[in-house]
Design a protein around this motif. Structure first.
Motif, PDB file in Angstrom:
ATOM      1  N   ARG A  41       0.871  -1.146   0.079  1.00 42.34           N
ATOM      2  CA  ARG A  41       0.023   0.017   0.030  1.00 42.34           C
ATOM      3  C   ARG A  41       0.811   1.049  -0.057  1.00 42.34           C
ATOM      4  NH1 ARG A  41      -3.646  -2.374   2.212  1.00 42.34           N
ATOM      5  NH2 ARG A  41      -2.866  -2.115   4.211  1.00 42.34           N
ATOM      6  N   PHE A  42       2.105   1.245   0.769  1.00 40.69           N
ATOM      7  CA  PHE A  42       2.828   2.414   0.883  1.00 40.69           C
ATOM      8  C   PHE A  42       3.426   2.613  -0.581  1.00 40.69           C
ATOM      9  CE2 PHE A  42       7.011   3.912   0.919  1.00 40.69           C
ATOM     10  CZ  PHE A  42       7.155   5.092   1.533  1.00 40.69           C
ATOM     11  N   LEU A  43       3.976   1.497  -1.235  1.00 39.39           N
ATOM     12  CA  LEU A  43       4.599   1.801  -2.553  1.00 39.39           C
ATOM     13  C   LEU A  43       3.176   2.173  -3.506  1.00 39.39           C
ATOM     14  CD1 LEU A  43       6.880   1.463  -4.511  1.00 39.39           C
ATOM     15  CD2 LEU A  43       6.302  -0.967  -4.875  1.00 39.39           C
ATOM     16  N   GLU A  44       2.294   1.671  -3.392  1.00 44.62           N
ATOM     17  CA  GLU A  44       1.118   2.025  -4.355  1.00 44.62           C
ATOM     18  C   GLU A  44       0.774   3.702  -4.182  1.00 44.62           C
ATOM     19  OE1 GLU A  44      -3.618   1.615  -4.178  1.00 44.62           O
ATOM     20  OE2 GLU A  44      -2.352  -0.263  -4.675  1.00 44.62           O
ATOM     21  N   ASN A  45       0.928   4.189  -2.781  1.00 45.56           N
ATOM     22  CA  ASN A  45       0.426   5.383  -2.516  1.00 45.56           C
ATOM     23  C   ASN A  45       1.740   6.329  -2.904  1.00 45.56           C
ATOM     24  OD1 ASN A  45      -2.116   5.397  -1.761  1.00 45.56           O
ATOM     25  ND2 ASN A  45      -1.725   4.705   0.222  1.00 45.56           N
ATOM     26  N   LEU A  46       2.791   5.750  -3.130  1.00 42.87           N
ATOM     27  CA  LEU A  46       4.359   6.490  -3.382  1.00 42.87           C
ATOM     28  C   LEU A  46       4.139   6.819  -4.740  1.00 42.87           C
ATOM     29  CD1 LEU A  46       6.650   7.795  -2.429  1.00 42.87           C
ATOM     30  CD2 LEU A  46       7.858   5.355  -2.860  1.00 42.87           C
ATOM     31  N   TYR A  47       3.542   6.070  -5.657  1.00 45.63           N
ATOM     32  CA  TYR A  47       3.554   6.372  -6.924  1.00 45.63           C
ATOM     33  C   TYR A  47       2.571   7.535  -6.933  1.00 45.63           C
ATOM     34  CZ  TYR A  47       5.398   1.917  -8.567  1.00 45.63           C
ATOM     35  OH  TYR A  47       6.345   0.783  -8.905  1.00 45.63           O
ATOM     36  N   LYS A  48       1.467   7.334  -6.266  1.00 43.66           N
ATOM     37  CA  LYS A  48       0.326   8.599  -6.418  1.00 43.66           C
ATOM     38  C   LYS A  48       1.091   9.991  -5.968  1.00 43.66           C
ATOM     39  CE  LYS A  48      -3.410   5.545  -5.432  1.00 43.66           C
ATOM     40  NZ  LYS A  48      -4.448   5.265  -4.589  1.00 43.66           N
ATOM     41  N   CYS A  49       1.836   9.774  -4.740  1.00 42.28           N
ATOM     42  CA  CYS A  49       2.558  10.793  -4.381  1.00 42.28           C
ATOM     43  C   CYS A  49       3.616  11.560  -5.293  1.00 42.28           C
ATOM     44  CB  CYS A  49       3.209  10.704  -2.949  1.00 42.28           C
ATOM     45  SG  CYS A  49       2.013  10.189  -1.708  1.00 42.28           S
ATOM     46  N   THR A  50       4.172  10.586  -6.103  1.00 42.54           N
ATOM     47  CA  THR A  50       5.197  11.206  -6.905  1.00 42.54           C
ATOM     48  C   THR A  50       4.735  11.894  -8.150  1.00 42.54           C
ATOM     49  OG1 THR A  50       6.614   9.270  -6.329  1.00 42.54           O
ATOM     50  CG2 THR A  50       7.219  10.270  -8.642  1.00 42.54           C
ATOM     51  N   GLU A  51       3.333  11.529  -8.637  1.00 45.63           N
ATOM     52  CA  GLU A  51       2.726  12.009  -9.633  1.00 45.63           C
ATOM     53  C   GLU A  51       2.188  13.276  -9.006  1.00 45.63           C
ATOM     54  OE1 GLU A  51      -0.269   9.904 -11.450  1.00 45.63           O
ATOM     55  OE2 GLU A  51       1.031   8.056 -11.982  1.00 45.63           O
ATOM     56  N   LEU A  52       1.845  13.428  -7.877  1.00 48.15           N
ATOM     57  CA  LEU A  52       1.358  14.811  -7.346  1.00 48.15           C
ATOM     58  C   LEU A  52       2.476  16.037  -7.307  1.00 48.15           C
ATOM     59  CD1 LEU A  52      -0.965  13.714  -4.264  1.00 48.15           C
ATOM     60  CD2 LEU A  52      -1.726  14.452  -6.229  1.00 48.15           C
ATOM     61  N   ALA A  53       3.700  15.389  -6.736  1.00 46.71           N
ATOM     62  CA  ALA A  53       4.600  16.292  -6.497  1.00 46.71           C
ATOM     63  C   ALA A  53       5.310  16.693  -8.156  1.00 46.71           C
ATOM     64  CB  ALA A  53       5.799  15.470  -5.752  1.00 46.71           C
ATOM     65  N   ALA A  54       5.588  15.760  -9.027  1.00 47.17           N
ATOM     66  CA  ALA A  54       5.735  15.934 -10.331  1.00 47.17           C
ATOM     67  C   ALA A  54       4.739  17.105 -10.890  1.00 47.17           C
ATOM     68  CB  ALA A  54       5.838  14.800 -11.096  1.00 47.17           C
ATOM     69  N   SER A  55       3.592  17.073 -10.588  1.00 41.51           N
ATOM     70  CA  SER A  55       2.847  18.002 -11.349  1.00 41.51           C
ATOM     71  C   SER A  55       2.893  19.414 -10.837  1.00 41.51           C
ATOM     72  CB  SER A  55       1.229  17.596 -11.134  1.00 41.51           C
ATOM     73  OG  SER A  55       0.960  17.688  -9.696  1.00 41.51           O
ATOM     74  N   LYS A  56       3.832  19.645  -9.928  1.00 37.86           N
ATOM     75  CA  LYS A  56       3.877  20.815  -9.318  1.00 37.86           C
ATOM     76  C   LYS A  56       5.519  21.210  -9.311  1.00 37.86           C
ATOM     77  CE  LYS A  56      -0.265  22.096  -8.310  1.00 37.86           C
ATOM     78  NZ  LYS A  56      -1.123  22.906  -7.470  1.00 37.86           N
ATOM     79  N   GLY A  57       6.354  20.220 -10.044  1.00 43.29           N
ATOM     80  CA  GLY A  57       7.439  20.399 -10.086  1.00 43.29           C
ATOM     81  C   GLY A  57       8.319  20.377  -8.649  1.00 43.29           C
ATOM     82  N   VAL A  58       7.765  19.501  -7.794  1.00 44.96           N
ATOM     83  CA  VAL A  58       8.515  19.485  -6.389  1.00 44.96           C
ATOM     84  C   VAL A  58       8.901  18.064  -6.479  1.00 44.96           C
ATOM     85  CG1 VAL A  58       7.885  19.178  -4.058  1.00 44.96           C
ATOM     86  CG2 VAL A  58       6.795  20.849  -5.405  1.00 44.96           C
ATOM     87  N   ILE A  59      10.278  17.871  -5.805  1.00 49.73           N
ATOM     88  CA  ILE A  59      11.185  16.829  -5.648  1.00 49.73           C
ATOM     89  C   ILE A  59      10.605  16.186  -4.463  1.00 49.73           C
ATOM     90  CG2 ILE A  59      13.283  15.893  -5.549  1.00 49.73           C
ATOM     91  CD1 ILE A  59      14.220  18.308  -7.212  1.00 49.73           C
ATOM     92  N   LEU A  60      10.547  14.829  -4.402  1.00 54.51           N
ATOM     93  CA  LEU A  60      10.314  14.043  -3.346  1.00 54.51           C
ATOM     94  C   LEU A  60      11.703  13.283  -2.838  1.00 54.51           C
ATOM     95  CD1 LEU A  60       6.928  12.173  -3.699  1.00 54.51           C
ATOM     96  CD2 LEU A  60       7.359  14.329  -2.662  1.00 54.51           C
ATOM     97  N   ALA A  61      11.784  13.431  -1.639  1.00 53.20           N
ATOM     98  CA  ALA A  61      13.214  12.743  -0.951  1.00 53.20           C
ATOM     99  C   ALA A  61      12.612  11.933   0.116  1.00 53.20           C
ATOM    100  CB  ALA A  61      14.211  13.517  -0.548  1.00 53.20           C
ATOM    101  N   PHE A  62      13.670  11.042   0.558  1.00 53.89           N
ATOM    102  CA  PHE A  62      13.655   9.963   1.457  1.00 53.89           C
ATOM    103  C   PHE A  62      14.351  10.268   2.657  1.00 53.89           C
ATOM    104  CE2 PHE A  62      11.479   6.571  -1.123  1.00 53.89           C
ATOM    105  CZ  PHE A  62      10.307   6.381  -0.276  1.00 53.89           C
ATOM    106  N   GLU A  63      13.942  10.156   3.803  1.00 50.43           N
ATOM    107  CA  GLU A  63      14.757  10.381   5.087  1.00 50.43           C
ATOM    108  C   GLU A  63      14.844   8.752   5.576  1.00 50.43           C
ATOM    109  OE1 GLU A  63      15.058  12.193   9.507  1.00 50.43           O
ATOM    110  OE2 GLU A  63      13.186  12.707   8.425  1.00 50.43           O
ATOM    111  N   THR A  64      15.982   8.215   5.802  1.00 50.04           N
ATOM    112  CA  THR A  64      16.264   6.935   6.360  1.00 50.04           C
ATOM    113  C   THR A  64      15.767   6.817   7.906  1.00 50.04           C
ATOM    114  OG1 THR A  64      18.378   7.055   6.831  1.00 50.04           O
ATOM    115  CG2 THR A  64      17.561   6.156   4.643  1.00 50.04           C
ATOM    116  N   MET A  65      15.099   5.791   8.502  1.00 51.73           N
ATOM    117  CA  MET A  65      14.578   5.991   9.714  1.00 51.73           C
ATOM    118  C   MET A  65      15.057   4.863  10.703  1.00 51.73           C
ATOM    119  SD  MET A  65      12.949   8.600   9.157  1.00 51.73           S
ATOM    120  CE  MET A  65      12.169   9.091  10.517  1.00 51.73           C
ATOM    121  N   GLU A  66      14.819   4.892  11.724  1.00 54.35           N
ATOM    122  CA  GLU A  66      15.465   3.809  12.674  1.00 54.35           C
ATOM    123  C   GLU A  66      14.474   2.385  12.457  1.00 54.35           C
ATOM    124  OE1 GLU A  66      11.793   5.575  14.724  1.00 54.35           O
ATOM    125  OE2 GLU A  66      13.347   6.360  13.347  1.00 54.35           O
TER     126      GLU A  66
END
Length: 183
Positions: free
Chosen positions: A131-156
């Motif tokens: 589900r996270f990966l599926e929604n990450l695709y959606k988030c990437t499209e949302l961000a790309a539509s406005k020219g915003v870059i998504l980055a990851f923070e590694t966690m514990e």
């Protein structure tokens, strides 16, 4: 090599004005400020900033000649993109849409996502990861539509506690807007 140093907003008291935060950032020798949109109601409410609220931030950036280039979006801890609770998952996507819109309005170029599929109340499973990966695709499209870059923070957590694990998602999404440096 030229580099830029940014100050994380949470290094300052919560309730000082944007003008004061940006002035202090500049005075301390930093090049940029990173805005925080965490899970608190106070910071999540920024996603609903009015045009006037946005103008106050933009005016403070102009006045102090310093930008907010990045956003730490950790509000997904409370509303994770991999949640099996439909209302929580929907709220996570809504947060992403509003974060992209706010970023676009303020000129924020990068939204940093926390590497969590779920956090508080759920255990990570193959379903939450999918589900996270599926929604990450959606988030990437949302961000790309406005020219915003998504980055990851590694966690514990085991989900995304290494660069290799973060790169798995970057490579899986394989955004056409993405440039990955070769190994």
């Amino acid at each position: 090599m030229e580099y830029f140093l940014g100050l994380y907003e949470k290094a300052m008291p919560d309730l000082i004005s944007w003008d004061s935060k940006l002035f202090a950032t500049k005075e301390a020798g930093f090049d940029t400020l990173e805005i925080s949109i965490d899970e608190s109601d106070y910071r999540l409410s920024r996603l609903d900033y009015s045009d006037n609220d946005k103008y106050v931030v933009l005016d403070a950036m102009k006045k102090n000649r310093i930008k907010i280039d990045t956003m730490c979006l950790s509000g997904h801890r409370k509303f994770p993109l991999g949640s099996s609770v439909p209302e929580t998952e929907k709220r996570g996507l809504d947060i992403m849409q509003k974060a992209v819109d706010l970023s676009y309005s303020l000129g924020v170029r990068i939204i940093q996502l926390a590497g969590y599929d779920v956090y508080y109340d759920e255990i990570s499973t193959s379903s939450t990861r999918e589900r996270f990966l599926e929604n990450l695709y959606k988030c990437t499209e949302l961000a790309a539509s406005k020219g915003v870059i998504l980055a990851f923070e590694t966690m514990e957590n085991d989900f995304c506690n290494t660069i290799s694990k973060a790169m798995y998602f970057v490579n899986k999404v394989n955004s056409p807007y993405l440039k990955v440096y070769p190994d």
